[in-house]
Design an enzyme around this catalytic site. Structure first.
Site, PDB file in Angstrom:
ATOM      1  N   ASP A 116      -7.864 -14.409   7.274  1.00  0.00           N
ATOM      2  CA  ASP A 116      -6.584 -14.328   6.553  1.00  0.00           C
ATOM      3  C   ASP A 116      -5.561 -15.378   6.996  1.00  0.00           C
ATOM      4  OD1 ASP A 116      -7.158 -12.244   4.764  1.00  0.00           O
ATOM      5  OD2 ASP A 116      -6.651 -10.698   6.220  1.00  0.00           O
TER       6      ASP A 116
ATOM      7  N   ASP B  93       1.824   1.950   3.563  1.00  0.00           N
ATOM      8  CA  ASP B  93       2.649   0.967   4.293  1.00  0.00           C
ATOM      9  C   ASP B  93       4.085   1.479   4.365  1.00  0.00           C
ATOM     10  OD1 ASP B  93       0.529  -0.828   4.445  1.00  0.00           O
ATOM     11  OD2 ASP B  93       1.188  -2.034   2.733  1.00  0.00           O
TER      12      ASP B  93
ATOM     13  N   HIS C 220       0.868  -1.184   0.000  1.00  0.00           N
ATOM     14  CA  HIS C 220       0.000   0.000   0.000  1.00  0.00           C
ATOM     15  C   HIS C 220       0.903   1.231   0.000  1.00  0.00           C
ATOM     16  CE1 HIS C 220      -2.755  -2.896   2.089  1.00  0.00           C
ATOM     17  NE2 HIS C 220      -3.663  -2.289   1.359  1.00  0.00           N
TER      18      HIS C 220
ATOM     19  N   HIS D 116     -12.120 -13.905   0.602  1.00  0.00           N
ATOM     20  CA  HIS D 116     -13.219 -12.952   0.463  1.00  0.00           C
ATOM     21  C   HIS D 116     -14.408 -13.584  -0.263  1.00  0.00           C
ATOM     22  CE1 HIS D 116     -10.332  -9.264   0.908  1.00  0.00           C
ATOM     23  NE2 HIS D 116     -10.343 -10.041   1.959  1.00  0.00           N
TER      24      HIS D 116
HETATM   25  C1  3MF Z   1      -8.380  -6.624   3.149  1.00  0.00           C
HETATM   26  C2  3MF Z   1      -7.441  -6.936   2.083  1.00  0.00           C
HETATM   27  C3  3MF Z   1      -6.518  -5.839   1.737  1.00  0.00           C
HETATM   28  C4  3MF Z   1      -6.275  -5.730   0.270  1.00  0.00           C
HETATM   29  C5  3MF Z   1      -5.283  -4.660   0.010  1.00  0.00           C
HETATM   30  C6  3MF Z   1      -4.894  -4.624  -1.413  1.00  0.00           C
HETATM   31  C7  3MF Z   1      -5.059  -5.264   3.510  1.00  0.00           C
HETATM   32  O1  3MF Z   1      -9.109  -7.693   3.508  1.00  0.00           O
HETATM   33  O2  3MF Z   1      -7.434  -8.026   1.553  1.00  0.00           O
HETATM   34  O3  3MF Z   1      -5.304  -6.059   2.435  1.00  0.00           O
HETATM   35  O4  3MF Z   1      -5.851  -6.923  -0.290  1.00  0.00           O
HETATM   36  O5  3MF Z   1      -5.795  -3.453   0.432  1.00  0.00           O
HETATM   37  O6  3MF Z   1      -5.428  -3.642  -2.084  1.00  0.00           O
HETATM   38 MG    MG Z   2      -6.610  -8.893  -0.184  1.00  0.00          MG
HETATM   39 MG    MG Z   3      -8.539 -10.891   3.505  1.00  0.00          MG
END
Ligand code: 3MF
Ligand code: MG
Ligand code: MG
Length: 415
Positions: free
Chosen positions: A287, A80, A77, A250
């Protein structure tokens, strides 16, 4: 066993890692298009109900570790690595210079950049907020990320609109908000076209990443399918530059079959980038590292991607668990995630070339010999195919055999 002294614990972890076997060399790992996110390695174990368990770590150290492990690509990011206040200013150039140096010294390439549009207070009402100043700021941010991406040699830009939604309905008018969100993406694509021309580089691939919930309670673009509709809605000025970055978990979170969601992206020609991890259906975004929860589903996903010649990156978007120490993040968490992925990828190749799977699949596609040529003879069609359909279960069994090595048999403890 005696309690293990603090100064002996790392040696124990390393000895057991070696005993596990099945790891690949950094040279082998580098052959795969696997990327390590800055944020995954820098994650300190914090969450709403969790204090951090690991110290902070900067990009120089992370890039060095990725290089050592054979993770050939790095993603980030904007914030980051660049403090929010420094974005677009002199300090950003100095940081980008330090990143370029770290990448070069460690044989790592930047494959993807992404704009943080969810964490800072400015995004409280999303990057497509009612206030025009917020939306102008969002445009500045995504344009700036595009510039940083070109400076770092990236091929992809990712957008996760996790804050594009609400907790309570009424104030936000969804169609207007989606138009405003499209305006920001259009600004990013327009800037990309300019910068790519100046630098004689190809434009970036712009990838939307969906998550069904979190951090907003309701999300305006909650699934990859919603995003496909958004890309085709007419709101984007360069829909051909915009595709998807699905994330395995997701899709699982809303109850999808990730493989089917990926298939829908593939047939639309929009599977640009892929965030890989694992977790559970209908739970929050845990995650977990790839293959620790659903290895069979993962094998199936990779069979699909391999058989369609997917060439994009596999981005390790997971969070090393809070119980894993800083030492463990690089000694255990990343290498085991990469190595499980590689093994599953190779197994997917085995599935594709497996003679049993192949003959069974061919037979299903050939179908049963027609009992007559009357397309209205429904009973005849059922009878002609009945025995062949058993092959669906046989193929599923074969996949489990390949995954677990069951086709190599077992020795038995009962005589
Ligand atoms: C959140 C995500 C994010 C995205 C990231 C990439 C922090 O659930 O998965 O990770 O992957 O913002 O654009
Ligand atoms: Mg992601
Ligand atoms: Mg995720």
């Amino acid at each position: 066993m005696q309690p293990v002294r603090e100064d002996q614990q790392q040696a124990l972890v390393s000895r057991l890692m070696t005993a596990c076997g099945g790891s690949y060399s950094p040279e082998t790992r580098r052959k795969y298009y696997i990327s390590g996110p800055q944020w995954a390695a820098a994650y300190q174990g914090q969450a709403l109900f969790h204090a951090p368990t690991r110290p902070a770590i900067g990009f120089e150290e992370i890039i060095r570790k990725y290089g050592e492990l054979g993770i050939g690509y790095w993603t980030t990011h904007d914030t980051d690595v660049i403090p929010t206040e420094a974005l677009g200013k002199e300090e950003q150039c100095a940081i980008v210079g330090r990143i370029q140096k770290a990448l070069q010294e460690n044989g790592v390439q930047c494959s993807m950049v992404t704009t943080e549009t969810f964490y800072h207070a400015v995004w409280a009402a999303s990057p497509a907020a009612e206030a025009p100043a917020v939306r102008e700021y969002a445009k500045f941010r995504v344009r700036n990320t595009v510039e940083v991406g070109h400076d770092l040699g990236a091929q992809f830009a990712v957008y996760w609109p996790g804050s594009l939604g609400y907790y309570v309905q009424g104030a936000v008018e969804e169609t207007e908000t989606l138009r405003w969100y499209a305006d920001a993406l259009n600004a990013a694509c327009d800037r990309d076209i300019e910068v790519a021309k100046q630098k004689s580089r190809p434009t970036l691939k712009h990838c939307l990443e969906a998550k069904p919930f979190e951090p907003q309670a309701e999300i305006l673009l909650p699934t990859s399918d919603a995003m496909l509709a958004f890309i085709a809605s007419g709101l984007l000025t360069h829909p051909e530059m915009v595709g998807l970055n699905p994330e395995y978990l997701h899709e699982l979170m809303w109850g999808a079959a990730p493989r089917a969601a990926l298939a829908r992206a593939l047939v639309a020609g929009k599977l640009f980038h892929f965030d890989i991890n694992d977790g559970y259906r209908l739970k929050h975004d845990v995650d977990i590292a790839v293959g620790l929860v659903n290895p069979l589903d993962w094998l199936n996903v990779l069979v699909l991607l391999r058989s369609h010649g997917y060439q994009g990156p596999f981005n390790l978007d997971y969070k090393p668990p809070r119980t894993t120490s800083q030492f463990g993040v690089f000694e255990v968490s990343f290498p085991t995630a990469v190595d499980r992925f590689i093994t599953l990828w190779e197994m997917a190749g085995e599935v594709i070339s497996d003679p049993i799977v192949k003959e069974a699949t061919d037979a299903l596609k050939a179908g049963g010999a027609p009992l007559n040529n009357d397309p209205r003879d429904v009973d005849g069609i059922v009878r002609a195919n009945r025995e062949l359909l058993t092959l669906h279960e046989l193929i599923a069994h074969r996949l489990v055999q390949i995954l677990l090595g069951l086709h190599r048999g077992r020795s038995f403890s009962i005589a």
